[in-house]
Write an enzyme that holds these catalytic residues in place. Structure first.
Site, PDB file in Angstrom:
ATOM      1  N   ASP A  37      -1.432 -11.912  -1.070  1.00  0.00           N
ATOM      2  CA  ASP A  37      -0.003 -11.703  -1.303  1.00  0.00           C
ATOM      3  C   ASP A  37       0.282 -12.068  -2.743  1.00  0.00           C
ATOM      4  O   ASP A  37      -0.426 -12.906  -3.335  1.00  0.00           O
ATOM      5  CB  ASP A  37       0.834 -12.576  -0.356  1.00  0.00           C
ATOM      6  CG  ASP A  37       2.249 -12.041  -0.166  1.00  0.00           C
ATOM      7  OD1 ASP A  37       2.535 -11.489   0.906  1.00  0.00           O
ATOM      8  OD2 ASP A  37       3.063 -12.177  -1.102  1.00  0.00           O
ATOM      9  N   VAL A  64      -0.809  -6.002  -6.261  1.00  0.00           N
ATOM     10  CA  VAL A  64      -1.383  -4.654  -6.205  1.00  0.00           C
ATOM     11  C   VAL A  64      -0.926  -3.785  -7.368  1.00  0.00           C
ATOM     12  O   VAL A  64      -1.450  -2.688  -7.565  1.00  0.00           O
ATOM     13  CB  VAL A  64      -1.075  -3.958  -4.863  1.00  0.00           C
ATOM     14  CG1 VAL A  64      -1.603  -4.767  -3.695  1.00  0.00           C
ATOM     15  CG2 VAL A  64       0.414  -3.666  -4.717  1.00  0.00           C
ATOM     16  N   ASN A  90      -0.775  -2.825   2.942  1.00  0.00           N
ATOM     17  CA  ASN A  90       0.532  -3.123   3.523  1.00  0.00           C
ATOM     18  C   ASN A  90       1.608  -3.370   2.476  1.00  0.00           C
ATOM     19  O   ASN A  90       2.792  -3.357   2.789  1.00  0.00           O
ATOM     20  CB  ASN A  90       0.413  -4.341   4.450  1.00  0.00           C
ATOM     21  CG  ASN A  90       1.733  -4.762   5.042  1.00  0.00           C
ATOM     22  OD1 ASN A  90       2.369  -4.006   5.775  1.00  0.00           O
ATOM     23  ND2 ASN A  90       2.177  -5.977   4.716  1.00  0.00           N
ATOM     24  N   TYR A 156      11.200   5.006  -2.342  1.00  0.00           N
ATOM     25  CA  TYR A 156      10.341   4.460  -1.291  1.00  0.00           C
ATOM     26  C   TYR A 156       9.820   5.577  -0.392  1.00  0.00           C
ATOM     27  O   TYR A 156       8.634   5.626  -0.049  1.00  0.00           O
ATOM     28  CB  TYR A 156      11.150   3.442  -0.481  1.00  0.00           C
ATOM     29  CG  TYR A 156      10.482   2.924   0.761  1.00  0.00           C
ATOM     30  CD1 TYR A 156       9.496   1.935   0.692  1.00  0.00           C
ATOM     31  CD2 TYR A 156      10.857   3.389   2.019  1.00  0.00           C
ATOM     32  CE1 TYR A 156       8.899   1.448   1.841  1.00  0.00           C
ATOM     33  CE2 TYR A 156      10.266   2.902   3.178  1.00  0.00           C
ATOM     34  CZ  TYR A 156       9.289   1.928   3.080  1.00  0.00           C
ATOM     35  OH  TYR A 156       8.703   1.438   4.225  1.00  0.00           O
ATOM     36  N   LYS A 160       5.984   6.752   0.227  1.00  0.00           N
ATOM     37  CA  LYS A 160       5.356   6.766   1.545  1.00  0.00           C
ATOM     38  C   LYS A 160       4.879   8.160   1.927  1.00  0.00           C
ATOM     39  O   LYS A 160       3.857   8.310   2.612  1.00  0.00           O
ATOM     40  CB  LYS A 160       6.332   6.223   2.593  1.00  0.00           C
ATOM     41  CG  LYS A 160       6.627   4.728   2.458  1.00  0.00           C
ATOM     42  CD  LYS A 160       5.369   3.895   2.606  1.00  0.00           C
ATOM     43  CE  LYS A 160       5.693   2.401   2.654  1.00  0.00           C
ATOM     44  NZ  LYS A 160       4.471   1.570   2.810  1.00  0.00           N
ATOM     45  N   THR A 191      11.550  -7.701  10.410  1.00  0.00           N
ATOM     46  CA  THR A 191      10.847  -8.460   9.375  1.00  0.00           C
ATOM     47  C   THR A 191      11.865  -9.035   8.388  1.00  0.00           C
ATOM     48  O   THR A 191      13.034  -8.644   8.389  1.00  0.00           O
ATOM     49  CB  THR A 191       9.873  -7.560   8.589  1.00  0.00           C
ATOM     50  OG1 THR A 191      10.629  -6.621   7.803  1.00  0.00           O
ATOM     51  CG2 THR A 191       8.925  -6.813   9.526  1.00  0.00           C
TER      52      THR A 191
END
Length: 257
Positions: A37, A64, A90, A156, A160, A191
């Site tokens: 992370d 990342v 993820n 986003y 995706k 989440t």
């Protein structure tokens, strides 16, 4: 079950939410997991919780968005576990849409694509030689229904959708080398991405045919399946884990925005 006994696994953005649930699930099935992370404290908390349960987990800071950071994380997984069998992409970024598309900000747009799409590319590029060497390598990316239909969030969603395409093209490239590549297209999941914005995901549960939103464990179960030998003849697949929303989407966008 011990489907991942002896496996070395790297999970990105595993400090909380879906990533943490994936790390716990794979470790519970025998995997050695590198919990990565960008938030060092969050990664450490997840890994410590896993170790308390008797699982083998190691935390590692990974951004990342930086090639050197990704390369270091993959190298650490291989050095620590002696192998790398599964990569779970993820990590993502998502900024709210501007009221008008023409007011979208270049920097925010670029960040969403860089973390959500290019980040997965960086991780796959670094991991692929080791996944090939394992003889049972698998990449599973956590995508979104936003990449399949219109649910708002332009950048986003574009990222995706790009991840869906990357999954298919990489599956074609990596398949002959023994590596499977698949994607889980997630619907609304409970989440911190929701709660940190002061939103209640249950506000949209009635829009789902199953009349509930997802839990991180729902996505983790699908990831575990696609990463396992139970899915040995599945590659290039996009698996919606979305409570049926992409089958009957009605009115979601206006409520969720």
């Amino acid at each position: 079950m011990t489907r991942f006994e002896g496996y070395g696994v790297l999970v990105t953005a595993a400090g909380q939410g879906i990533g943490a649930a994936v790390a716990h699930r794979l470790a519970a099935e025998g995997a050695q997991v590198l919990v990565t992370d960008v938030d060092e404290e969050a990664a450490g908390k997840t890994a410590a919780g896993m170790r308390e349960l008797g699982h083998r987990a190691v935390e590692f800071v990974c951004d990342v968005g930086e090639r050197a950071s990704v390369d270091a994380a993959v190298a650490h997984a291989v050095d620590t576990f002696g192998r790398l069998d599964v990569l779970v992409n993820n990590a993502y970024a998502c900024h709210p849409d501007a009221p008008l598309f023409e007011d979208e900000d270049d920097e925010a747009w670029a960040r969403d694509l860089d973390i959500s799409l290019t980040g997965a590319y960086r991780c796959a590029r670094a991991a692929l030689p080791h996944l090939v060497a394992s003889g049972r390598g698998a990449i599973v990316s956590v995508g979104s229904v936003n990449g399949l239909q219109d649910f708002g969030c332009h950048a986003y969603s574009a990222a995706k959708a790009g991840l869906v395409s990357l999954t298919r093209t990489l599956a074609g490239h990596a398949g002959p080398r023994g590596v499977r590549v698949n994607l889980v297209a997630s619907g609304t999941v409970r989440t911190p991405a929701w709660t940190d914005r002061g939103r209640n995901p249950d506000d949209v549960r009635e829009l789902y045919p199953l009349r509930r939103v997802g839990e991180p464990e729902d996505i983790a179960a699908a990831v575990a399946f696609l990463a396992s030998r139970d899915a040995a003849w599945i590659t290039g697949a996009v698996l919606p884990v979305d409570g049926g929303i992409t089958a009957v989407n009605t009115g979601f966008k206006g409520i969720a925005d």
